[in-house]
Write an enzyme that holds these catalytic residues in place. Sequence first.
Site, short mmCIF file in Angstrom:
data_model
loop_
_atom_site.label_atom_id
_atom_site.label_comp_id
_atom_site.label_asym_id
_atom_site.label_seq_id
_atom_site.Cartn_x
_atom_site.Cartn_y
_atom_site.Cartn_z
N ASP A 92 0.81 -1.21 0.00
CA ASP A 92 0.00 0.00 0.00
C ASP A 92 0.85 1.26 0.00
O ASP A 92 0.32 2.35 -0.18
CB ASP A 92 -0.94 0.01 1.22
N ASP A 149 -11.52 -7.05 9.94
CA ASP A 149 -11.50 -8.51 10.12
C ASP A 149 -12.78 -9.04 10.79
O ASP A 149 -13.40 -9.96 10.28
CB ASP A 149 -10.25 -8.96 10.89
O1 LIG Z 1 -3.93 0.89 4.67
C1 LIG Z 1 -3.48 -0.14 5.14
C2 LIG Z 1 -3.33 -0.36 6.52
C3 LIG Z 1 -2.83 -1.56 6.96
N1 LIG Z 1 -2.46 -2.53 6.10
C4 LIG Z 1 -1.90 -3.81 6.63
O2 LIG Z 1 -2.68 -4.30 7.68
C5 LIG Z 1 -1.90 -5.15 8.50
C6 LIG Z 1 -2.21 -4.97 9.96
O3 LIG Z 1 -1.71 -3.81 10.49
P1 LIG Z 1 -1.00 -3.68 11.93
O4 LIG Z 1 -0.62 -2.26 12.11
O5 LIG Z 1 0.02 -4.72 12.10
O6 LIG Z 1 -2.20 -3.95 12.91
P2 LIG Z 1 -2.36 -5.00 14.10
O7 LIG Z 1 -3.10 -4.30 15.19
O8 LIG Z 1 -1.12 -5.65 14.48
O9 LIG Z 1 -3.34 -6.00 13.33
C7 LIG Z 1 -4.52 -6.65 13.74
O10 LIG Z 1 -5.70 -5.87 13.66
C8 LIG Z 1 -6.03 -5.32 12.37
C9 LIG Z 1 -7.37 -4.67 12.46
O11 LIG Z 1 -7.34 -3.52 13.23
C10 LIG Z 1 -6.07 -6.40 11.31
O12 LIG Z 1 -6.21 -5.79 10.06
C11 LIG Z 1 -4.80 -7.18 11.34
O13 LIG Z 1 -4.81 -8.18 10.37
C12 LIG Z 1 -4.61 -7.78 12.74
O14 LIG Z 1 -3.43 -8.54 12.77
C13 LIG Z 1 -0.45 -4.88 8.14
O15 LIG Z 1 0.07 -5.98 7.45
C14 LIG Z 1 -0.55 -3.67 7.23
O16 LIG Z 1 0.44 -3.68 6.26
C15 LIG Z 1 -2.60 -2.33 4.75
O17 LIG Z 1 -2.27 -3.19 3.95
N2 LIG Z 1 -3.11 -1.16 4.29
#
Ligand SMILES: O=c1ccn([C@@H]2O[C@H](COP(=O)(O)OP(=O)(O)O[C@H]3O[C@H](CO)[C@@H](O)[C@H](O)[C@H]3O)[C@@H](O)[C@H]2O)c(=O)[nH]1
Length: 806
Positions: A72, A510
């Site tokens: 992204d 999710d």
């Molecule tokens: O515009 C965006 C924003 C995020 N992501 C991806 O979303 C994932 C999750 O982001 P992260 O910051 O790691 O969030 P976490 O809180 O660790 O993630 C949990 O919570 C999120 C929902 O809030 C879910 O989307 C994730 O899959 C879940 O692992 C990462 O791989 C990002 O690269 C994108 O691809 N595009």
Amino acid sequence: MKKSLFKANSRERFESPNLRNPKGRSDLPGTDVFVSTADPEKEPPLVTANTILSILAVDFPVEKVACYLSDDGGSLLTFEALAETASFARIWVPFCRKHNLEPRNPEAYFGQKRDFLKNKVRLDFVRERRRVKREYDEFKVRINSLPESIRRRSDAYNTHEELRARKKQMEMGGNPSETVKVPKATWMSDGSHWPGTWASGEADHSRGDHAGIIQAMLAPPNAEPVFGVEADGENLIDTTEIDIRLPMLVYVSREKRPGYDHNKKAGAMNALVRTSAIMSNGPFILNLDCDHYISNSLALREGMCFMLDRGGDRICYVQFPQRFDGIDPSDRYANHNTIFFDVSMRALDGLQGPMYVGTGCIFRRTALYGFSPPRTTEHHGWFGRKKIKLFLRKPRATKKQEDEMALPINGDHNNDDDDADIESLLLPKRFGNSTSLAASIPVAEYQGRLLQDLQETGKQGRPAGSLAVPREPLDAATVAEAISVISCFYEDKTEWGKRVGWIYGSVTEDVVTGYRMHNRGWRSIYCVTKRDAFRGTAPINLTDRLHQVLRWATGSVEIFFSRNNALFATRRMKFLQRVAYFNCGMYPFTSMFLLVYCVLPAISLFSGQFIVQSLNVTFLVLLLAITITLCLLAILEIKWSGITLHDWWRNEQFWLIGGTSAHPAAVLQGLLKVIAGVDISFTLTSKSATPEDADDEFADLYVVKWSFLMVPPITIMILNLIAIAVGVTRTMYSPFPQWSRLVGGVFFSFWVLSHLYPFAKGLMGRRGRVPTIVYVWSGLLSIIISLLWVYISPPGTQDYMKFQIP
Ligand SMILES: O=c1ccn([C@@H]2O[C@H](COP(=O)(O)OP(=O)(O)O[C@H]3O[C@H](CO)[C@@H](O)[C@H](O)[C@H]3O)[C@@H](O)[C@H]2O)c(=O)[nH]1
Ligand SMILES: [Mn+2]
């Protein structure tokens, strides 16, 4: 039990030669693996590279796996890191296969503390490990040096361009002192402009404004195994008996333009769903965050067992627990989330199935497309006691199953026309204009079916051997089509994000996505494996953790105020499942009560008024009952799921910390969105690659970063501390000290404080350094509150517990 038998059989059943499949090619359905990344600063390319390597080395038929990386950020750094990864995979993957390594993430593998020679019998292992380790170190350095090399290369090209422009200007007879404007581009190694984001952020080349990019880094592999050669100058390891093919690997950066809502991660995933439908169309999809790698190379097969076993046609996804590396041993901020992953989710497995938690989940493609399950149950009456079975896809009784399989797959969906969903299948209104995408849908449906002999009689399965056919090679037209479906207007006037794919409208996409599937009557499965299937990272820094919890809670509030509130669930959702989803949307609101509970003890100490007028029997009995319930709950959770008391206590503590900081903030943010339409951004959680401080693995734990979220817990802490002090002094100097009353009051204050202890530790940093602002803010607030209290009920109006300064 049944599952493990099936797993043992899976190779025999799907991968050995038989009449229908003489060559013994794999008859397993294909799986597309999606990895999402968004920002190379917060999500280091090395972390992503390791995840990709673990996927490429997965133990699944190579020609059936396709890996897609969604970027992204549209960043050249991620692109080039992926190219490097693809080339290192040529060494890494055969090495993993040959010596049967676990985990197949090189960083995690080489970082293991245990004896790496255990169970290793091949004599060449040590030598080859040494060589591969060296190669990996060099790979790491190459990745680390990429930002610098891209910058240097771009500078060189840009200077060159500038000179050329100036020369041209002179030739045209222009004024040489006039500066020529040449855009500062970011250059690819082949000397062309990078179509994605430039360091200079020029128009058409900035975050949120760039073209769509697709690049196959590894082409789809041969259908037959390809064996390697002996070790020589070029080849590090002897791969004569090892299949050296690699799965397809594709870099995807969807188009972004200003004025469009790109819908965060959900939008990125939907772009991948479409691209992959055209490029590989695996009937199953594994979704991973960039920091979640495959830690058990059999994970895909494990998940597939549920999908392909009897009854598997009702399953929309198989969710694996999230497990984490790099968390401080005392797990100060409950990062492991064991109560959620080992109690709640497992309990849900006994209902309709666990929620989707964003990563480590294998989907059925048709469930993502918004189709209903073949059959399901409706729950009517009180608490959904009355059950009605529904058959949503009745096969035609007249048709013979035998000639069915000979039919072209495309004609197949005619048989399912009972389902209104399928009728609208080819409508571009639903899936958009791509005809290849529309054509791929029935294929994915067919390939995801159970084998005929596993189907209950009268239902259609697929014949054994039907998937053992080689895949068509990728041509330019296919790639062009794949690019067209990631354009930002593709989703206009379609149902992507509304009924189809990952659902939009919440930062916790999710939960909503899983909810929609359960709402259609699908079941999901929770798959806890002995060796963790996937592992990831989590923020151990207090501020980062609070922001993560804030995002989750905000997402929940968004869900609460949307049509996805579980109050509006359909009859196909089980009653208790509905309660669970309702709780998931509602929990941030409970923080309002929690805040009150946390200040009550302090207030009662200040005012000398206890919550009840006098400590009578009823009160004590109630208190005892509540305490015993709490203990029983803890014992139940601990005994049933095998978590430790420590995990449980950490969870309680963090519940209070989150409940007094992130949850109320989430409620406010959610209300702002509902009332004023303020958009909520997705704050990425940073994933530190290697700790800055080499001696200290958990340095991040001690970094204190100020955040407004800290104000309420600090205030509560200080209030309670002052209250205890006030209470003690007052009792000491009182003519008739009522010590028992004091103890009673202090106990509750202390109970609150003990929950906030990890938070206090987090504020102290390593050497007890607290930013001054913390004191200023909390001091100010406590003073205001104390003054308010004095104003409302001045001390001295009560006739007991009076101050009597000697
Ligand atoms: O515009 C965006 C924003 C995020 N992501 C991806 O979303 C994932 C999750 O982001 P992260 O910051 O790691 O969030 P976490 O809180 O660790 O993630 C949990 O919570 C999120 C929902 O809030 C879910 O989307 C994730 O899959 C879940 O692992 C990462 O791989 C990002 O690269 C994108 O691809 N595009
Ligand atoms: Mn994450």
